[in-house]
Scaffold this motif. Structure first.
Motif, PDB file in Angstrom:
ATOM      1  N   GLY A   1       0.753  -1.368   0.030  1.00 43.06           N
ATOM      2  CA  GLY A   1      -0.191   0.058   0.037  1.00 43.06           C
ATOM      3  C   GLY A   1       0.923   1.364   0.060  1.00 43.06           C
ATOM      4  O   GLY A   1       0.301   2.411   0.054  1.00 43.06           O
ATOM      5  N   LEU A   2       2.290   0.932  -0.017  1.00 40.16           N
ATOM      6  CA  LEU A   2       3.168   2.019   0.166  1.00 40.16           C
ATOM      7  C   LEU A   2       3.897   2.226  -1.258  1.00 40.16           C
ATOM      8  O   LEU A   2       4.729   1.249  -1.445  1.00 40.16           O
ATOM      9  N   ALA A   3       3.753   3.355  -1.932  1.00 38.43           N
ATOM     10  CA  ALA A   3       4.461   3.630  -3.175  1.00 38.43           C
ATOM     11  C   ALA A   3       5.655   4.390  -2.726  1.00 38.43           C
ATOM     12  O   ALA A   3       6.115   4.574  -1.557  1.00 38.43           O
ATOM     13  N   ASP A   4       6.667   4.564  -3.851  1.00 35.64           N
ATOM     14  CA  ASP A   4       7.939   5.269  -3.494  1.00 35.64           C
ATOM     15  C   ASP A   4       7.438   6.875  -2.844  1.00 35.64           C
ATOM     16  O   ASP A   4       6.422   7.419  -3.465  1.00 35.64           O
ATOM     17  N   GLN A   5       7.684   7.134  -1.725  1.00 42.05           N
ATOM     18  CA  GLN A   5       7.297   8.140  -0.673  1.00 42.05           C
ATOM     19  C   GLN A   5       7.686   9.468  -1.655  1.00 42.05           C
ATOM     20  O   GLN A   5       6.630  10.470  -1.871  1.00 42.05           O
ATOM     21  N   ASN A   6       8.499   9.684  -2.252  1.00 47.76           N
ATOM     22  CA  ASN A   6       8.910  10.975  -3.075  1.00 47.76           C
ATOM     23  C   ASN A   6       7.831  10.958  -4.109  1.00 47.76           C
ATOM     24  O   ASN A   6       7.446  12.139  -4.495  1.00 47.76           O
ATOM     25  N   ALA A   7       7.658  10.095  -4.831  1.00 46.21           N
ATOM     26  CA  ALA A   7       6.735  10.060  -5.966  1.00 46.21           C
ATOM     27  C   ALA A   7       5.341  10.319  -5.524  1.00 46.21           C
ATOM     28  O   ALA A   7       4.478  10.881  -6.074  1.00 46.21           O
ATOM     29  N   TYR A   8       4.949   9.728  -4.143  1.00 51.71           N
ATOM     30  CA  TYR A   8       3.533   9.661  -3.875  1.00 51.71           C
ATOM     31  C   TYR A   8       3.167  11.499  -3.427  1.00 51.71           C
ATOM     32  O   TYR A   8       2.341  11.738  -3.757  1.00 51.71           O
ATOM     33  N   GLN A   9       4.459  11.824  -2.661  1.00 53.25           N
ATOM     34  CA  GLN A   9       4.099  13.227  -2.006  1.00 53.25           C
ATOM     35  C   GLN A   9       4.019  14.229  -3.289  1.00 53.25           C
ATOM     36  O   GLN A   9       3.162  15.171  -3.334  1.00 53.25           O
ATOM     37  N   LYS A  10       4.826  13.931  -4.355  1.00 51.67           N
ATOM     38  CA  LYS A  10       4.655  14.726  -5.721  1.00 51.67           C
ATOM     39  C   LYS A  10       3.334  14.735  -6.302  1.00 51.67           C
ATOM     40  O   LYS A  10       2.573  15.529  -6.598  1.00 51.67           O
TER      41      LYS A  10
ATOM     42  N   LEU B   1     -12.922 -12.026  -2.788  1.00 54.59           N
ATOM     43  CA  LEU B   1     -11.658 -10.976  -3.210  1.00 54.59           C
ATOM     44  C   LEU B   1     -10.697 -11.057  -2.188  1.00 54.59           C
ATOM     45  O   LEU B   1     -11.040 -11.220  -0.767  1.00 54.59           O
ATOM     46  N   VAL B   2      -9.296 -11.457  -2.493  1.00 52.78           N
ATOM     47  CA  VAL B   2      -8.415 -11.477  -1.140  1.00 52.78           C
ATOM     48  C   VAL B   2      -7.624 -10.654  -1.559  1.00 52.78           C
ATOM     49  O   VAL B   2      -6.523 -10.548  -2.649  1.00 52.78           O
ATOM     50  N   ILE B   3      -7.209  -9.476  -0.706  1.00 55.87           N
ATOM     51  CA  ILE B   3      -6.120  -8.612  -0.737  1.00 55.87           C
ATOM     52  C   ILE B   3      -5.029  -8.631   0.444  1.00 55.87           C
ATOM     53  O   ILE B   3      -5.407  -8.613   1.475  1.00 55.87           O
ATOM     54  N   ASP B   4      -4.031  -8.973  -0.024  1.00 59.71           N
ATOM     55  CA  ASP B   4      -2.868  -9.392   0.761  1.00 59.71           C
ATOM     56  C   ASP B   4      -1.905  -8.070   0.914  1.00 59.71           C
ATOM     57  O   ASP B   4      -1.046  -7.999   0.039  1.00 59.71           O
ATOM     58  N   SER B   5      -2.276  -7.242   1.784  1.00 57.96           N
ATOM     59  CA  SER B   5      -1.750  -5.815   1.853  1.00 57.96           C
ATOM     60  C   SER B   5      -1.816  -5.022   3.186  1.00 57.96           C
ATOM     61  O   SER B   5      -2.955  -5.448   4.001  1.00 57.96           O
ATOM     62  N   GLU B   6      -1.043  -4.122   3.365  1.00 57.40           N
ATOM     63  CA  GLU B   6      -1.108  -3.478   4.726  1.00 57.40           C
ATOM     64  C   GLU B   6      -2.510  -2.556   4.687  1.00 57.40           C
ATOM     65  O   GLU B   6      -2.962  -2.049   5.634  1.00 57.40           O
ATOM     66  N   ASN B   7      -2.862  -2.371   3.350  1.00 58.96           N
ATOM     67  CA  ASN B   7      -4.039  -1.573   3.222  1.00 58.96           C
ATOM     68  C   ASN B   7      -5.216  -2.115   2.923  1.00 58.96           C
ATOM     69  O   ASN B   7      -6.176  -1.718   2.054  1.00 58.96           O
ATOM     70  N   SER B   8      -5.331  -3.583   3.230  1.00 61.77           N
ATOM     71  CA  SER B   8      -6.556  -4.340   2.804  1.00 61.77           C
ATOM     72  C   SER B   8      -7.691  -3.985   3.302  1.00 61.77           C
ATOM     73  O   SER B   8      -8.644  -4.156   2.837  1.00 61.77           O
ATOM     74  N   HIS B   9      -7.528  -3.304   4.357  1.00 59.64           N
ATOM     75  CA  HIS B   9      -9.064  -2.754   5.120  1.00 59.64           C
ATOM     76  C   HIS B   9      -9.657  -1.750   4.091  1.00 59.64           C
ATOM     77  O   HIS B   9     -10.869  -1.750   4.251  1.00 59.64           O
ATOM     78  N   ALA B  10      -8.895  -0.986   3.089  1.00 58.41           N
ATOM     79  CA  ALA B  10      -9.720  -0.228   2.328  1.00 58.41           C
ATOM     80  C   ALA B  10     -10.687  -1.076   1.475  1.00 58.41           C
ATOM     81  O   ALA B  10     -11.669  -0.463   0.880  1.00 58.41           O
ATOM     82  N   PHE B  11     -10.267  -2.278   1.210  1.00 60.17           N
ATOM     83  CA  PHE B  11     -11.384  -3.096   0.434  1.00 60.17           C
ATOM     84  C   PHE B  11     -12.493  -3.891   1.026  1.00 60.17           C
ATOM     85  O   PHE B  11     -13.202  -4.662   0.336  1.00 60.17           O
ATOM     86  N   LYS B  12     -12.548  -3.639   2.334  1.00 63.32           N
ATOM     87  CA  LYS B  12     -13.829  -4.036   3.006  1.00 63.32           C
ATOM     88  C   LYS B  12     -15.061  -3.800   2.495  1.00 63.32           C
ATOM     89  O   LYS B  12     -15.089  -2.469   2.408  1.00 63.32           O
ATOM     90  N   ALA B  13     -16.089  -4.508   2.661  1.00 67.94           N
ATOM     91  CA  ALA B  13     -17.397  -4.050   2.254  1.00 67.94           C
ATOM     92  C   ALA B  13     -17.926  -2.775   3.178  1.00 67.94           C
ATOM     93  O   ALA B  13     -17.841  -2.894   4.354  1.00 67.94           O
ATOM     94  N   GLY B  14     -18.370  -1.730   2.613  1.00 68.48           N
ATOM     95  CA  GLY B  14     -18.844  -0.626   3.293  1.00 68.48           C
ATOM     96  C   GLY B  14     -17.775   0.269   3.720  1.00 68.48           C
ATOM     97  O   GLY B  14     -17.927   1.413   4.395  1.00 68.48           O
ATOM     98  N   HIS B  15     -16.420   0.030   3.482  1.00 69.85           N
ATOM     99  CA  HIS B  15     -15.325   1.021   3.800  1.00 69.85           C
ATOM    100  C   HIS B  15     -15.576   2.183   2.766  1.00 69.85           C
ATOM    101  O   HIS B  15     -15.012   3.377   3.287  1.00 69.85           O
ATOM    102  N   THR B  16     -15.789   1.865   1.609  1.00 69.02           N
ATOM    103  CA  THR B  16     -15.776   3.054   0.561  1.00 69.02           C
ATOM    104  C   THR B  16     -16.881   3.798   0.457  1.00 69.02           C
ATOM    105  O   THR B  16     -17.998   3.165   0.955  1.00 69.02           O
TER     106      THR B  16
END
Length: 431
Positions: A349-358, A416-431
């Protein structure tokens, strides 16, 4: 035997090789999902005819100059077709077929250097170049054999092949000092890292679902009640992972390697591999000839008629977001109403920080280009924990996969199986 017959047989062999190679190239270039299986069947038919020719006309072909590596190349192509069929259909027989042909190639040394290999390497011109090409064929063959052996959990074979690959790379550096084998040193490093991470492959239970050990009788009544309303079957699965410095071997990452096995039933039958080389009168011959008869004898059925068939899988290596969505759309077009689609995504769930901030600093004034299906959601792209990241180092927003990108596919039965530190974003009702 007429004087011209051996050369005629060899010309026929070479013509069939060219035709089979063209069919193989078409089958190889097609993705292992959706349509296109007819190209694989055509290639199988062509190589089966070629294999039978070299069995029936072996003496003529050898007299005309047939070399061992040419037979090895035919057998290797058949093994590759079996493995591709396994990836497409998840049939245990196809994986066994690949192992049978690869084991026969290896045990007979079809690609092994002849006794005068050092003299050929020292010589100039075509002989040295030919020897180098055959060496590359052997290296690629062992890498393919390793993948099949790991999937079949043949620990002893894996250890032996790793040692052989390591020694072969060292021999190649000595025999061809002007050739750079750096990429094969990297392959060895990837392999050692992969086996270290998957060290449990030695002596452990398979990741495959075993009906004998993994079934719970108390669940059967609940399953029966559920099925009385609507019978749904897991028919398709899309497996992908994308991490920086990912543990992988060739294009098979550790996460997809494990999920690949987890979506299969453990074969309830046993199989026996018989590799024989026969002369015309039916007696056993030595292994010095260039050819041989390879048979697959199944002592019992590998697949159990009482068990469901394995779901078909599409393994996508390091896809872009748009590519992944295109694959899902293609598979969903052919999905039947009683089918479940499983999507497995392992990504950070974490891209390159410099690229993400830009990207984040300028994203408030423009729409997000990563999503193929945009849904109005204020500042949905401003958070760093509402997506998973599919992309190379130093690239940010366009490679973010958001939950709303997958919403169109929820019209189908979806697991749906999301194996990531941001998997909570894909839970039903989260979005």
């Amino acid at each position: 035997m007429a004087d011209g017959e051996p050369s005629g047989a060899y010309r026929e062999f070479k013509a069939l090789v060219e035709a089979a190679d063209r069919k193989f190239a078409r089958a190889r270039d097609l993705p292992l999902y959706g349509g296109g299986d007819h190209h694989s069947r055509k290639a199988f038919k062509a190589y089966t005819r070629l294999w039978r020719l070299q069995q029936d006309r072996r003496r003529d072909l050898v007299a005309a100059g047939l070399r061992r590596w040419e037979i090895g190349e035919v057998a290797s192509r058949i093994g590759q077709l079996y493995y591709a069929r396994y990836l497409r259909t998840a049939e245990p027989r196809s994986l066994v077929g690949a192992y049978v042909f690869y084991e026969a190639i290896y045990s007979r040394g079809y690609f092994a250097a002849p006794a005068n290999a050092n003299a050929s390497a020292a010589a100039g011109g075509g002989a040295k170049h030919q020897g180098l090409l055959i060496r590359y064929k052997e290296l690629r063959f062992i890498a393919r054999f390793l993948v099949v052996a790991m999937l079949m959990r043949r620990a002893e074979a894996v250890d032996h092949l790793v040692a052989r690959l390591r020694s072969l790379v060292q021999e190649s550096k000595s025999a061809y000092p002007k050739t750079n084998f750096k990429e094969w040193k990297q392959v060895l490093q990837e392999l050692e890292r992969f086996l270290k991470a998957d060290g449990a492959y030695k002596g452990s239970r398979s990741l495959r679902y075993d009906n004998l050990f993994d079934s719970y009788a108390s669940n059967l009544a609940s399953i029966a009640r559920f099925h009385s309303k609507r019978v749904l079957k897991l028919k398709e699965a899309v497996l992908t992972s994308y991490h920086r410095n990912e543990v992988k071997f060739t294009e098979l990452t550790l996460d997809t390697f494990r999920m690949l096995q987890s979506l299969e039933w453990e074969p309830t039958g046993s199989y026996q591999i018989a590799v024989k080389e026969l002369t015309e009168n039916g007696t056993m011959s030595d292994q010095s000839g260039p050819s041989g008869l390879i048979d697959i004898h199944l002592s019992t059925e590998i697949s159990d008629g009482n068990l469901p068939s394995n779901p078909q899988r599409a393994i996508i290596y390091h896809p872009t977001v748009s590519h992944l969505i295109a694959v899902l759309a293609t598979i969903c077009e052919e999905l039947s109403q009683d089918s479940i689609l499983l999507i497995y995504i392992s990504a950070s769930g974490l891209a390159d920080q410099n690229a993400y901030q830009k990207y984040a600093s300028s994203s408030t004034s423009r729409s997000r280009p990563a999503s193929a299906f945009l849904i109005d959601k204020p500042n949905s792209h401003a958070s760093s924990d509402d997506h998973v990241w599919l992309g190379p180092r130093g690239n940010g927003g366009p490679n973010n996969l958001y939950p709303e990108d997958l919403i169109p596919f929820t019209r189908y039965p979806l697991f749906l199986v999301i194996d990531s530190e941001n998997s909570h974003a894909f839970k039903a009702g989260h979005t």
